[in-house]
Design a protein around this motif. Structure first.
Motif, PDB file in Angstrom:
ATOM      1  N   ILE A  85       0.299  -0.689   0.112  1.00 11.23           N
ATOM      2  CA  ILE A  85      -0.221  -0.148  -0.247  1.00 11.23           C
ATOM      3  C   ILE A  85       0.897   1.367  -0.348  1.00 11.23           C
ATOM      4  CG2 ILE A  85      -2.215  -1.058   0.652  1.00 11.23           C
ATOM      5  CD1 ILE A  85      -0.847   0.602   3.874  1.00 11.23           C
ATOM      6  N   ASP A  86       0.399   2.402  -0.528  1.00 13.16           N
ATOM      7  CA  ASP A  86       1.052   3.890  -0.685  1.00 13.16           C
ATOM      8  C   ASP A  86       0.595   4.244  -1.199  1.00 13.16           C
ATOM      9  OD1 ASP A  86       3.050   5.586  -1.018  1.00 13.16           O
ATOM     10  OD2 ASP A  86       3.531   5.173  -3.074  1.00 13.16           O
ATOM     11  N   PHE A  87      -0.724   4.985   0.057  1.00 17.96           N
ATOM     12  CA  PHE A  87      -1.542   5.984  -0.047  1.00 17.96           C
ATOM     13  C   PHE A  87      -1.072   7.274   0.136  1.00 17.96           C
ATOM     14  CE2 PHE A  87      -4.441   1.753   0.743  1.00 17.96           C
ATOM     15  CZ  PHE A  87      -4.865   1.930  -0.680  1.00 17.96           C
ATOM     16  N   PRO A  88      -1.385   8.883   0.246  1.00 18.01           N
ATOM     17  CA  PRO A  88      -1.186   9.009   0.007  1.00 18.01           C
ATOM     18  C   PRO A  88      -1.624   9.946   1.407  1.00 18.01           C
ATOM     19  CG  PRO A  88      -2.815   9.522  -1.867  1.00 18.01           C
ATOM     20  CD  PRO A  88      -2.785   8.397  -1.527  1.00 18.01           C
ATOM     21  N   ASP A  89      -0.897  11.217   2.355  1.00 13.08           N
ATOM     22  CA  ASP A  89      -0.451  11.135   3.645  1.00 13.08           C
ATOM     23  C   ASP A  89      -2.304  11.840   4.315  1.00 13.08           C
ATOM     24  OD1 ASP A  89       2.165  10.627   3.787  1.00 13.08           O
ATOM     25  OD2 ASP A  89       2.904  13.041   4.315  1.00 13.08           O
ATOM     26  N   ASN A  90      -2.599  10.922   5.285  1.00 13.76           N
ATOM     27  CA  ASN A  90      -3.891  11.705   5.457  1.00 13.76           C
ATOM     28  C   ASN A  90      -5.377  11.270   4.978  1.00 13.76           C
ATOM     29  OD1 ASN A  90      -2.122  13.090   8.034  1.00 13.76           O
ATOM     30  ND2 ASN A  90      -2.277  14.508   6.501  1.00 13.76           N
ATOM     31  N   SER A  91      -5.165  10.160   4.222  1.00 13.28           N
ATOM     32  CA  SER A  91      -6.108   9.854   2.891  1.00 13.28           C
ATOM     33  C   SER A  91      -7.663   8.960   4.439  1.00 13.28           C
ATOM     34  CB  SER A  91      -5.626   7.913   2.745  1.00 13.28           C
ATOM     35  OG  SER A  91      -4.714   8.797   1.403  1.00 13.28           O
ATOM     36  N   PHE A  92      -6.894   8.597   4.686  1.00 14.63           N
ATOM     37  CA  PHE A  92      -8.392   7.511   5.829  1.00 14.63           C
ATOM     38  C   PHE A  92      -8.304   8.364   7.586  1.00 14.63           C
ATOM     39  CE2 PHE A  92      -6.431   4.869   2.833  1.00 14.63           C
ATOM     40  CZ  PHE A  92      -7.027   4.817   2.059  1.00 14.63           C
ATOM     41  N   ASP A  93      -9.511   7.943   7.793  1.00 14.76           N
ATOM     42  CA  ASP A  93     -10.189   8.048   8.965  1.00 14.76           C
ATOM     43  C   ASP A  93      -9.805   7.658  10.306  1.00 14.76           C
ATOM     44  OD1 ASP A  93     -10.714  11.744   8.480  1.00 14.76           O
ATOM     45  OD2 ASP A  93     -12.238  10.269   7.180  1.00 14.76           O
ATOM     46  N   VAL A  94     -10.317   6.199   9.509  1.00 16.13           N
ATOM     47  CA  VAL A  94      -9.882   4.487  10.636  1.00 16.13           C
ATOM     48  C   VAL A  94      -9.600   3.577   9.305  1.00 16.13           C
ATOM     49  CG1 VAL A  94     -11.922   2.827  11.148  1.00 16.13           C
ATOM     50  CG2 VAL A  94     -12.640   5.470  11.158  1.00 16.13           C
ATOM     51  N   ILE A  95      -9.003   2.962   9.788  1.00 18.34           N
ATOM     52  CA  ILE A  95      -8.378   1.818   9.794  1.00 18.34           C
ATOM     53  C   ILE A  95      -8.117   0.776  10.186  1.00 18.34           C
ATOM     54  CG2 ILE A  95      -6.090   1.015   8.689  1.00 18.34           C
ATOM     55  CD1 ILE A  95      -5.221   3.399   7.791  1.00 18.34           C
ATOM     56  N   ILE A  96      -8.688  -0.220   9.190  1.00 18.82           N
ATOM     57  CA  ILE A  96      -9.067  -1.517   9.910  1.00 18.82           C
ATOM     58  C   ILE A  96      -8.151  -3.166   9.450  1.00 18.82           C
ATOM     59  CG2 ILE A  96     -10.472  -3.607  10.438  1.00 18.82           C
ATOM     60  CD1 ILE A  96     -12.888  -0.968   9.586  1.00 18.82           C
TER      61      ILE A  96
END
Length: 244
Positions: A100-111
Motif C-alpha cells: 500500500i502507498d496511499f497519500p498522507d492523511n487519506s483515511f479516518d479509520v483503518i481496520i
C-alpha cells in the motif's frame, strides 16, 4: 514473494465453508467484542487491510462511512466480496497489504482483521498506516494471539486416545516465521510477542485505546463443535489505537 494461499482453489474452498465465511460477522467468534472497538463511522473514509469477503467494508458503509477501500492479495476473495457488495462507495483493490502507498492523511479509520500475522514486518506496515491515517484517526486490528502463534504448529497436545491435554507454548520470545497448519494446509505466519505489537504502536505515534483477548460469543459455544475448547487459551488479540 508475498504469500497468496487464498487463491489456491482447494484452500479457498475449505475457507469458504467455515462458519465465519458462510455466516459473516455473526459467525465470527470475536465479532461481539471487535464491534465494540469500532469508532463512529459517520462520514469517515475507511481502509480495510486484508478485507477478505468485505464484511467489515460493508459494515462501515451500513453505519455511515463516506467511503471504504478494501485491500486484499486474493482475487478469489475480492470476487466474492464484489458479489456480496451493492454499495458504490466501496472500492476493492487487489494487492498485497505490504504494497500500500496511499497519500498522507487519506483515511479516518483503518481496520485489519486477522491479516497482519501473515505480514513479515509489523513495523513496516505500521509506518505506512501511520502515514496514510489522519491525526486522531482510529486503527483497529485483530491478529492471532501470541500464545496461539508461538509454537508454530497451532494444534493441541493429545493423549494416546486423542483427548486434548493442553495447548503448547514454546519459543515465545523467538519472533519470526512459523509454518502453521490451517484447514489442513501449511501456511506461513509470523509470530510476535505482545510487547512487540504494543510497543511498535506506541513508537509509530499511536495511543492505545483498547486491548481485548476475546472469549467466543456465548451463542457460538453451543452451535459450533469444539468451541468450548476455545475457552482454554486465547486465540485472538484485538487492539484499538488512535493516531496522535
Amino acid at each position: 514473494m508475498k504469500q497468496n494461499k487464498y487463491d489456491d482453489k482447494n484452500f479457498f474452498d475449505k475457507y469458504s465453508n467455515m462458519d465465519r465465511s458462510k455466516n459473516g460477522l455473526k459467525g465470527a467468534g470475536e465479532w461481539h467484542e471487535l464491534k465494540k472497538m469500532f469508532p463512529d463511522f459517520e462520514g469517515k473514509k475507511v481502509l480495510d487491510l486484508g478485507c477478505g469477503f468485505g464484511w467489515h467494508c460493508r459494515f462501515a458503509i451500513e453505519n455511515g462511512a463516506k467511503s471504504v477501500i478494501g485491500v486484499d492479495i486474493s482475487e478469489k476473495m475480492l470476487n466474492e466480496a464484489s458479489n456480496k457488495t451493492e454499495s458504490e462507495n466501496i472500492q476493492y483493490i487487489c494487492m498485497p497489504i505490504e504494497d500500500i502507498d496511499f497519500p498522507d492523511n487519506s483515511f479516518d479509520v483503518i481496520i485489519s482483521s486477522l491479516a497482519l500475522h501473515y505480514i513479515q514486518s509489523f513495523e513496516d506496515i505500521l509506518s505506512k498506516i501511520s502515514k496514510c491515517i489522519s491525526k486522531g484517526g482510529d486503527f483497529i486490528f485483530s491478529v492471532e494471539h501470541p500464545i496461539f502463534t508461538a509454537q508454530g504448529t497451532q494444534d493441541w497436545y493429545y493423549d494416546d486416545k486423542g483427548n486434548i491435554l493442553h495447548w503448547p507454548v514454546d519459543q515465545y520470545f523467538t519472533e519470526g516465521l512459523r509454518n502453521a497448519s490451517f484447514l489442513g494446509e501449511e501456511v506461513i505466519k509470523y509470530h510476535r510477542t505482545l510487547t512487540t505489537y504494543l510497543s511498535s504502536l506506541i513508537k509509530a505515534g499511536f495511543e492505545i485505546t483498547g486491548i481485548v483477548e476475546p472469549k467466543p460469543a456465548e451463542n457460538l459455544l453451543y452451535t459450533i463443535p469444539g468451541m468450548f475448547d476455545e475457552l482454554r487459551r486465547p486465540m485472538m488479540l484485538l487492539v484499538s489505537a488512535r493516531k496522535k
